[in-house]
Design a protein around this motif. Structure first.
Motif, mmCIF file in Angstrom:
data_model
loop_
_atom_site.group_PDB
_atom_site.id
_atom_site.type_symbol
_atom_site.label_atom_id
_atom_site.label_comp_id
_atom_site.label_asym_id
_atom_site.label_seq_id
_atom_site.Cartn_x
_atom_site.Cartn_y
_atom_site.Cartn_z
ATOM 1 N N ARG A 236 -13.440 -15.406 5.261
ATOM 2 C CA ARG A 236 -12.287 -14.685 4.748
ATOM 3 C C ARG A 236 -11.790 -13.716 5.805
ATOM 4 N NH1 ARG A 236 -14.002 -12.212 -0.954
ATOM 5 N NH2 ARG A 236 -15.785 -11.511 0.279
ATOM 6 N N PRO A 237 -10.483 -13.416 5.846
ATOM 7 C CA PRO A 237 -9.958 -12.435 6.802
ATOM 8 C C PRO A 237 -10.519 -11.043 6.504
ATOM 9 C CG PRO A 237 -8.283 -13.058 5.209
ATOM 10 C CD PRO A 237 -9.424 -14.003 5.007
ATOM 11 N N ILE A 238 -10.663 -10.259 7.547
ATOM 12 C CA ILE A 238 -11.322 -8.956 7.436
ATOM 13 C C ILE A 238 -10.316 -7.836 7.635
ATOM 14 C CG2 ILE A 238 -13.023 -7.424 8.489
ATOM 15 C CD1 ILE A 238 -14.651 -9.870 9.237
ATOM 16 N N VAL A 239 -10.359 -6.865 6.742
ATOM 17 C CA VAL A 239 -9.642 -5.603 6.906
ATOM 18 C C VAL A 239 -10.698 -4.532 7.180
ATOM 19 C CG1 VAL A 239 -8.258 -3.820 5.775
ATOM 20 C CG2 VAL A 239 -7.671 -6.224 5.485
ATOM 21 N N THR A 240 -10.505 -3.756 8.252
ATOM 22 C CA THR A 240 -11.500 -2.777 8.678
ATOM 23 C C THR A 240 -11.152 -1.382 8.159
ATOM 24 O OG1 THR A 240 -11.906 -4.054 10.702
ATOM 25 C CG2 THR A 240 -12.693 -1.783 10.661
ATOM 26 N N ILE B 17 0.836 -1.203 0.000
ATOM 27 C CA ILE B 17 0.000 0.000 0.000
ATOM 28 C C ILE B 17 0.870 1.251 0.000
ATOM 29 C CG2 ILE B 17 -1.601 1.350 1.395
ATOM 30 C CD1 ILE B 17 -2.928 -1.240 2.259
ATOM 31 N N VAL B 18 1.901 1.263 0.845
ATOM 32 C CA VAL B 18 2.793 2.419 0.921
ATOM 33 C C VAL B 18 3.459 2.678 -0.429
ATOM 34 C CG1 VAL B 18 4.920 3.295 1.950
ATOM 35 C CG2 VAL B 18 3.201 2.176 3.387
ATOM 36 N N PRO C 129 -9.292 -12.843 -1.526
ATOM 37 C CA PRO C 129 -9.356 -13.493 -0.227
ATOM 38 C C PRO C 129 -9.736 -12.584 0.942
ATOM 39 C CG PRO C 129 -7.079 -13.042 -0.795
ATOM 40 C CD PRO C 129 -7.901 -12.617 -1.972
ATOM 41 N N ILE C 130 -9.762 -11.272 0.732
ATOM 42 C CA ILE C 130 -9.957 -10.343 1.849
ATOM 43 C C ILE C 130 -11.363 -9.757 1.811
ATOM 44 C CG2 ILE C 130 -9.133 -8.217 2.926
ATOM 45 C CD1 ILE C 130 -6.419 -8.759 1.663
ATOM 46 N N ASP C 131 -12.002 -9.753 2.971
ATOM 47 C CA ASP C 131 -13.308 -9.118 3.122
ATOM 48 C C ASP C 131 -13.092 -7.755 3.780
ATOM 49 O OD1 ASP C 131 -15.964 -8.754 2.942
ATOM 50 O OD2 ASP C 131 -16.536 -10.142 4.534
ATOM 51 N N VAL C 132 -13.880 -6.782 3.389
ATOM 52 C CA VAL C 132 -13.726 -5.418 3.896
ATOM 53 C C VAL C 132 -14.927 -5.064 4.763
ATOM 54 C CG1 VAL C 132 -13.499 -2.982 3.286
ATOM 55 C CG2 VAL C 132 -12.410 -4.733 1.867
ATOM 56 N N LEU C 133 -14.647 -4.582 5.959
ATOM 57 C CA LEU C 133 -15.684 -4.127 6.885
ATOM 58 C C LEU C 133 -15.545 -2.620 7.058
ATOM 59 C CD1 LEU C 133 -17.942 -4.588 8.978
ATOM 60 C CD2 LEU C 133 -16.128 -4.960 10.684
ATOM 61 N N VAL C 134 -16.591 -1.881 6.703
ATOM 62 C CA VAL C 134 -16.597 -0.428 6.854
ATOM 63 C C VAL C 134 -17.408 -0.078 8.089
ATOM 64 C CG1 VAL C 134 -17.253 1.780 5.824
ATOM 65 C CG2 VAL C 134 -16.398 -0.073 4.376
ATOM 66 N N ILE D 154 -10.584 5.914 -1.669
ATOM 67 C CA ILE D 154 -9.158 5.604 -1.554
ATOM 68 C C ILE D 154 -8.958 4.192 -1.026
ATOM 69 C CG2 ILE D 154 -7.023 6.221 -0.352
ATOM 70 C CD1 ILE D 154 -7.972 9.118 -0.384
ATOM 71 N N ALA D 155 -9.752 3.816 -0.033
ATOM 72 C CA ALA D 155 -9.630 2.471 0.545
ATOM 73 C C ALA D 155 -9.974 1.401 -0.480
ATOM 74 C CB ALA D 155 -10.532 2.352 1.768
ATOM 75 N N ASP D 156 -10.980 1.668 -1.301
ATOM 76 C CA ASP D 156 -11.337 0.704 -2.347
ATOM 77 C C ASP D 156 -10.170 0.492 -3.308
ATOM 78 O OD1 ASP D 156 -13.826 0.239 -1.345
ATOM 79 O OD2 ASP D 156 -14.849 1.671 -2.649
ATOM 80 N N GLU D 157 -9.524 1.582 -3.712
ATOM 81 C CA GLU D 157 -8.381 1.449 -4.607
ATOM 82 C C GLU D 157 -7.235 0.691 -3.940
ATOM 83 O OE1 GLU D 157 -7.260 5.300 -5.914
ATOM 84 O OE2 GLU D 157 -9.101 5.660 -7.063
ATOM 85 N N MET D 158 -7.018 0.949 -2.661
ATOM 86 C CA MET D 158 -5.984 0.228 -1.924
ATOM 87 C C MET D 158 -6.259 -1.274 -1.925
ATOM 88 S SD MET D 158 -5.311 2.319 1.595
ATOM 89 C CE MET D 158 -4.734 4.007 1.676
ATOM 90 N N LEU D 159 -7.483 -1.632 -1.562
ATOM 91 C CA LEU D 159 -7.787 -3.040 -1.328
ATOM 92 C C LEU D 159 -7.933 -3.828 -2.624
ATOM 93 C CD1 LEU D 159 -10.136 -2.587 1.731
ATOM 94 C CD2 LEU D 159 -7.794 -3.414 1.691
ATOM 95 N N VAL D 160 -8.214 -3.152 -3.716
ATOM 96 C CA VAL D 160 -8.190 -3.861 -5.005
ATOM 97 C C VAL D 160 -6.777 -4.378 -5.267
ATOM 98 C CG1 VAL D 160 -8.307 -3.527 -7.488
ATOM 99 C CG2 VAL D 160 -10.172 -2.722 -6.052
ATOM 100 N N ARG D 161 -5.786 -3.513 -5.048
ATOM 101 C CA ARG D 161 -4.392 -3.933 -5.234
ATOM 102 C C ARG D 161 -4.005 -5.004 -4.221
ATOM 103 N NH1 ARG D 161 -3.640 1.864 -5.284
ATOM 104 N NH2 ARG D 161 -3.486 2.681 -7.398
ATOM 105 N N VAL D 162 -4.459 -4.826 -2.990
ATOM 106 C CA VAL D 162 -4.126 -5.803 -1.938
ATOM 107 C C VAL D 162 -4.705 -7.163 -2.269
ATOM 108 C CG1 VAL D 162 -4.567 -6.410 0.462
ATOM 109 C CG2 VAL D 162 -3.858 -4.093 -0.127
#
Length: 469
Positions: A164-168, A107-108, A233-238, A186-194
């Motif tokens: 799936r593991p969760i990123v908050t 991400i960085v 593999p990653i689920d996103v919790l907002v 911004i978070a959506d763009e980050m997590l697409v790459r992740v």
């Protein structure tokens, strides 16, 4: 036309012998027809001023909201990696992995530094930044991130339900309504790459494990459903960090409260300046068809501005109380009513006194100057609706000194951040005091200078007529 009880026509204080409310013309009597140049000046000047003012309004207000995503710069977001890592079987033996660190590094490296100010911090520091409104949101990677991904890899080839593991993604609604939308984008763009990075790595790891089956054992292949799961593999919790209570207009009440204070100061300066001058006999007063012009009062410019400042200070306290009572009647959540009242008093007084000083210095042109300073330039650079970091860079420069931004920060801190100093209250108070000091010094110096030079408030035509006689 005058009122029946209009005072008589006293002698002109300038000693010209003319009445105080008479209209003088240049020596030689009778009115003279205006030249073509005079008519052009009279009709053209207002058109030019209005055109320039509206052009400035268009640049400021349309540029403010035209393209926030394109204008994004230095937008503060926190990134927290709590992942403890795990030991996984990669097919060739046990291996220590930390997917959270890999995600953080990715991400960085991928985030545009000119658009996003990414703070890689611990969870305690992230909470402090959120509590003081210094970041608009946070991306939090949990402590079991690597372990959950390992379990997901095993579960993709073993029957059974698995999560799936969760990123908050934690948004900060108290920092501004529109900022939440920017954080989510911004978070959506980050997590697409992740997801692409981690999904590719996890798929390769599972394939390696399957390829390492014992000799003679039936080879196992990933099913289509398993590949889909491993690809993302990653689920996103907002979730909202410290959600706003009801009655806050989704974070807009701070902006409108600050706007009320600015308008009270600007309008108050205009009203007090005009009404006091009318009572002192410096300008006429018209009520419909009724026209009143009192004889001029022998008073210096400095004493006049002192009088107006005093009226403004008293009016500011009353108006501040009116706004506070109105807020209670409308059930706005106010946990720091006294702080809100005191700061509102200070803000209205500072804006009003500075506005009066401007009018005392440059006269009627001060109305336009106050409008530009406090409203035209102030509202777009306040950061109350669209974050400063999502506006063109010159708004960030304006926000360093424009009164509206300082007032908004202080009011937001009082209403939403428990009257926290680091959340903007300290800066707002000191900048407002600085503005009040500038207004007092400016008004005192200019009026004393005018008095010292003998530039008293007298009719110039009267003086010209007296000289000619």
């Amino acid at each position: 036309m005058t009122t029946p009880d209009q005072p008589g026509k006293p002698e002109d204080p300038a000693g010209s012998g003319n009445s105080a409310d008479s209209v003088q013309v240049p020596a030689g009597g009778g009115s003279t027809p205006r030249s073509l140049l005079g008519w052009a000046r009279m009709t053209g000047a207002p058109v030019v001023v209005l055109t320039l003012l509206t052009a400035l309004l268009g640049v400021m207000y349309l540029g403010y909201v035209a393209d926030p995503e394109e204008n994004l710069h230095d937008f503060p977001i926190a990134l927290v990696n709590q992942d403890l890592g795990d030991v996984l079987d990669t097919g060739g033996g046990q291996q220590q992995v930390n997917f959270g660190r890999q995600v953080t590094d990715g991400i960085v490296a991928a985030i545009p530094t000119d658009k996003v100010d990414l703070h890689v911090v611990g969870i305690s520091e992230a909470e402090r930044l959120l509590q003081t409104g210094q970041v608009y949101g946070a991306v939090v990677i949990p402590s079991d991130f690597s372990k959950s991904l390992g379990i997901l890899g095993i579960g993709s080839v073993v029957p059974g339900d698995i999560q799936r593991p969760i990123v908050t993604i934690e948004t900060n609604p108290r920092a501004g309504a529109y900022s939440t939308q920017v954080v989510l984008r911004i978070a959506d763009e980050m997590l697409v790459r992740v997801n692409e990075q981690v999904g590719r790595q996890l798929t390769d790891q599972v394939n390696a494990q399957l390829a390492a089956s014992p000799p003679g054992a039936q080879a196992t292949e990933l099913t289509g459903a398993a590949r889909v799961v491993l690809r993302e593999p990653i689920d996103v919790l907002v979730q909202q960090y410290h959600p706003l209570p009801n009655g806050t207009g989704q974070g807009l009440t701070a902006f409108f409260y600050a706007l009320l204070l600015l308008l009270a100061g600007v309008v108050g300066a205009m009203v007090i300046h005009t009404m006091v001058d009318a009572q002192l006999g410096f300008v006429p007063t018209e009520y419909g068809p009724w026209y009143v012009h009192y004889p001029p009062t022998p008073i210096t410019r400095f004493r006049t501005v002192l009088l107006k400042w005093g009226v403004m200070a008293v009016a500011a306290a009353i108006v501040s109380g009116v706004f506070l009572v109105t807020s209670h009647l409308l059930d706005l959540p106010l946990s720091h009513g006294l702080a809100l009242f005191l700061y509102s008093w200070l803000a209205i007084a500072a804006v009003g006194i500075t506005g009066i000083s401007m009018l005392a210095a440059i006269g009627s042109a001060g109305l336009l100057a106050n409008l530009i300073l406090f409203v035209v330039l102030g509202l777009p650079s306040s950061g109350g609706t669209v974050p400063i970091e999502a506006t063109p860079p010159y708004f960030s420069w304006l926000a360093t000194f424009e009164p509206m931004h300082q007032v908004f920060l202080a009011i937001r801190a009082i209403l939403y951040f428990d009257a926290s100093g680091p959340a903007g209250l300290t800066r707002g108070v000191w900048m407002t005091i600085l503005g009040l000091g500038i207004g007092l010094v400016f008004g005192a110096v200019v009026t004393r200078f005018y008095d010292h030079k003998g530039l008293h408030r007298k009719n110039v035509l009267n003086r010209g007529a007296a000289t000619a006689g």
